[in-house]
Enzyme design. Structure first.
Site, short mmCIF file in Angstrom:
data_model
loop_
_atom_site.label_atom_id
_atom_site.label_comp_id
_atom_site.label_asym_id
_atom_site.label_seq_id
_atom_site.Cartn_x
_atom_site.Cartn_y
_atom_site.Cartn_z
N ARG A 194 52.50 3.34 -4.25
CA ARG A 194 52.38 3.96 -4.12
C ARG A 194 50.80 4.28 -3.45
O ARG A 194 50.50 5.24 -3.15
CB ARG A 194 53.22 4.76 -4.88
CG ARG A 194 53.66 6.10 -3.87
CD ARG A 194 54.52 6.93 -4.62
NE ARG A 194 54.52 8.13 -4.38
CZ ARG A 194 54.51 9.51 -5.43
NH1 ARG A 194 54.63 9.71 -6.15
NH2 ARG A 194 55.00 11.00 -4.25
N HIS A 237 49.59 5.36 -0.52
CA HIS A 237 48.53 7.16 -0.79
C HIS A 237 47.07 6.82 -0.13
O HIS A 237 46.54 8.27 0.17
CB HIS A 237 48.84 7.81 -1.78
CG HIS A 237 50.25 8.25 -1.23
ND1 HIS A 237 50.61 9.40 -2.04
CD2 HIS A 237 51.28 7.35 -1.34
CE1 HIS A 237 52.67 9.35 -1.83
NE2 HIS A 237 52.37 8.57 -1.23
N ASN A 250 51.05 14.04 -3.64
CA ASN A 250 49.98 13.03 -4.05
C ASN A 250 49.95 13.50 -5.62
O ASN A 250 50.64 12.79 -6.97
CB ASN A 250 48.69 13.17 -4.42
CG ASN A 250 48.56 12.16 -3.04
OD1 ASN A 250 49.20 11.71 -2.24
ND2 ASN A 250 47.80 12.67 -2.72
#
Length: 325
Positions: free
Chosen positions: A67, A71, A96
């Protein structure tokens, strides 16, 4: 989860790391970029050692790092802008809010700065560390081209990441805009073979899908029943739910996720729609029956790690991943 014994893992890891010094080029990035740049130290071995120690204590780091890399790369490119602290930074974006692993990156950076100050970029640390967690979680070891530089800008307003209810066409458009194909997208979303989501992201599918007053009819009745117990209607609880509903595959990188969504056991709306939409259904079915998924996965991860990179004299190599120099 046991990946291998400590001694055998160390020997295998060293052999695998030697394979990364081949010198292959990936555009402006290059395999083995750090060879000879940190004294006698093998930069990738140093990163491996720190990540392995942390992973043994917390195998869920595989989901955290997949992730984290996604991101980072999907906002300003793979420039470690997500790591910067300060006002109005990417970390403050709602998408986030649950991203983690920053402390692990700090530990890696601190170790490297003691060995060779100002040499290894935070952007490369993210990508190399993610590769290590993929391997430790049962995936293939893959070569990581390096030479990324760190960005100096992090702006909360730049964060526009695809959410769990995005349509398949919408997701394809976003991935295509990053130079990633439809197949790359389906393979990368296979990262949902690890990790969790929470009730707040799926309650509409359970009780009032798209304002119909009914559950999402594409969800397996048995999964619907199970998730309704985990996420009761109007409950304040925001319990965690595994994205891969195969309990034997949690925190393992494999193709189980695709088998689940083919069986209508996708947890997130976008995951299930991958198995239903004509643009992606065939790819999903192929991956569900392909034991070589992990090979396709690492190739897609390398492409992801090449999105919007800074190289050469662009950007900088931060001394601290949380601050510009």
């Amino acid at each position: 989860m046991a990946r291998a014994s400590s001694s055998s893992m160390g020997v295998l890891a060293f052999g695998l790391l030697l394979m990364t010094l081949v010198g292959q080029s990936y555009g402006a990035l290059q395999q083995g970029f750090y060879k000879g740049k940190c004294g006698k130290n093998n930069v990738e071995q140093v990163i491996f050692n720190v990540i392995r120690t942390r992973f043994r204590k917390d195998p869920t780091l595989i989901a955290a790092f997949l992730r984290l890399q996604f991101h980072d790369c999907f906002v300003r490119g793979c420039d470690a802008s997500i790591l910067l602290d300060g006002p109005n930074i990417e970390k403050n974006a709602g998408a986030n809010g649950s991203v983690r692993g920053y402390d692990v990156i700090d530990a890696v950076k601190s170790t490297l700065e003691k060995l060779c100050p100002g040499v290894v970029s935070c952007a490369d640390i993210i990508v190399i560390a993610t590769r290590v967690t993929v391997w430790l979680a049962g995936g293939k070891w893959y070569e990581v081209p390096t030479g990324r530089r760190d960005g100096r800008i992090s702006n909360v307003n730049d964060v526009n990441l695809p959410g769990p209810t995005i349509s398949v066409p919408g997701a394809i458009q976003i991935f295509n805009s990053k130079g990633l194909s439809t197949e790359d997208m389906v393979v990368l979303l296979g990262g949902h073979t690890v990790g969790v989501t929470h009730c707040g992201f799926i309650t509409d599918r359970l009780y009032d899908f798209q304002n119909t007053g009914r559950p999402d009819q594409s969800m397996s009745p048995t999964l619907l029943s199970a998730l309704s117990k985990t996420c009761p209607r109007n409950s304040a609880a925001n319990n965690a739910i595994a994205l891969d509903q195969n309990s034997r595959s949690v925190d393992i990188v494999d193709n189980s996720f695709y088998k689940q969504i083919v069986a209508h056991r996708g947890v997130l709306q976008i995951d299930q729609e991958l198995a239903l939409d004509s643009r992606t259904k065939g790819i999903v079915q192929s991956l569900a029956n392909d034991p070589k998924f992990t090979t396709k996965f690492w190739k897609a991860m390398v492409k992801l790690g090449s999105v919007g990179v800074l190289t050469g004299s662009q950007g900088e190599v931060r001394r601290s991943c949380r601050r510009v120099n």
